[in-house]
Design an enzyme around this catalytic site. Structure first.
Site, PDB file in Angstrom:
ATOM      1  N   HIS A  46       3.705  -0.286   5.251  1.00 17.81           N
ATOM      2  CA  HIS A  46       2.906   0.221   4.121  1.00 17.81           C
ATOM      3  C   HIS A  46       3.639   1.303   3.324  1.00 17.81           C
ATOM      4  O   HIS A  46       3.093   1.816   2.363  1.00 17.81           O
ATOM      5  CB  HIS A  46       1.564   0.782   4.611  1.00 17.81           C
TER       6      HIS A  46
HETATM    7 ZN   LIG Z   1      -1.464  -3.331  10.866  1.00 15.65          ZN
END
Ligand SMILES: [Zn+2]
Length: 301
Positions: free
Chosen positions: A119
């Protein structure tokens, strides 16, 4: 099997934040107990140098991370309270992927007992992810003239938005992400190939979809290396996932990915990514099974 780890970096965190990171030490103990790794086969990862991280992340973001100057909004998005130890640990986690990738090129398959922090993007650090270890490792291999073209197989239950931002536009990288539909991150950055799986998707359907998209990704061909994010969070009991895989199904997933990629002659660098079972031992079971599958395909030299 030789592996890279960063779990000795203990650091003070409030209990509610300790969980996502506590699995690493338990995983080390489990791998020793099960004979997957000898105590001497764990190697401390070096911290990724800041200059190397600038190949992947915006210098301004790195400066804020380094100095502890993330905004309140950024802190909330990250989901972990900033501390110098957190930053050190994240640099070592990313450094472990760099070393594992080099080892994969040398012996065919290798594993970092960390990383998979997908992320993290060029200008953002979120979802427990400070640095994008896979993008860092690829940039390091390229700098060293060791590899250019990479396939990223992201089987964490959450879509790999940071990796997609960093490597999606890269013509020499192919990003594949299989994940739960309508799950974090809710605003997606498209991968080269995204597979949105409905809530409750179980083993057979998942494995069929995976087999199918691996073939598609491999048709692009010519890769020098593959990175496999073996997230434990598609497990049916995971707190942050929406899928319904069994532990057996996850182990078959690992075998499918490893055999398919190795069958194409690709070196494979395996990283952990997420896992948030209510009982951390379930997450450790799943990661340990991945490590055993890797070990079964490793010839240690
Ligand atoms: Zn994850």
């Amino acid at each position: 099997m030789h592996v890279w780890a960063h779990d000795h970096w203990s650091f003070p965190l409030p209990p509610q934040h300790r969980y996502p990171l506590s699995k690493h030490r338990l995983l080390r103990e489990r791998l020793i107990a099960e004979g997957v790794c000898l105590p001497g086969e764990f190697h401390d990862a070096d911290p990724a140098p800041w200059w190397a991280l600038t190949r992947v992340h915006e210098p301004a973001l790195l400066g804020r991370i380094r100095r502890g100057e993330l905004s309140v909004r950024e802190q909330r998005g990250l989901g972990l309270p900033w501390s110098p130890e957190l930053v050190e640990r994240a640099r070592r986690s990313a450094g472990g992927t760099v070393l594992a990738a080099r080892e994969a090129l040398r012996i065919g398959v290798a594993m970092n007992l960390g990383g998979g922090t997908h992320h993290a993007g060029r200008d953002f650090a979120r979802g427990y992810c400070l640095f994008n270890d896979v993008a860092l490792a690829l940039s390091s291999l390229r700098d060293g003239g060791l590899a250019q073209r990479a396939l990223i197989v992201d089987c964490d239950v959450h879509q790999g938005d940071g990796t997609a931002q960093l490597l999606g536009p890269d013509p020499l990288a192919f990003t594949l992400s299989l994940h739960g539909a309508r799950n974090y991150p809710f605003q997606r950055i498209p991968s080269d190939l995204d597979v949105d799986l409905l809530a409750g998707t179980a083993d057979a359907e998942y494995l069929a979809a995976l087999d199918d998209v691996l073939s598609t990704a491999l048709r692009h061909g010519g890769y020098d290396i593959a990175f496999y994010l073996a997230g434990a969070d598609p497990w049916r009991g995971d707190r942050l996932g929406t899928l319904a895989l069994s532990k057996t199904g996850l182990r078959r997933r690992d075998a499918l990915v490893l055999d398919t990629l190795r069958g194409e002659g690709l070196p494979v660098c395996v990283v952990l990514a997420g896992g948030y079972a209510p009982d951390v031992r379930d997450t450790v079971d799943i990661h340990a099974a991945t490590a055993a599958e890797v070990a079964a395909r490793t010839v240690t030299t």
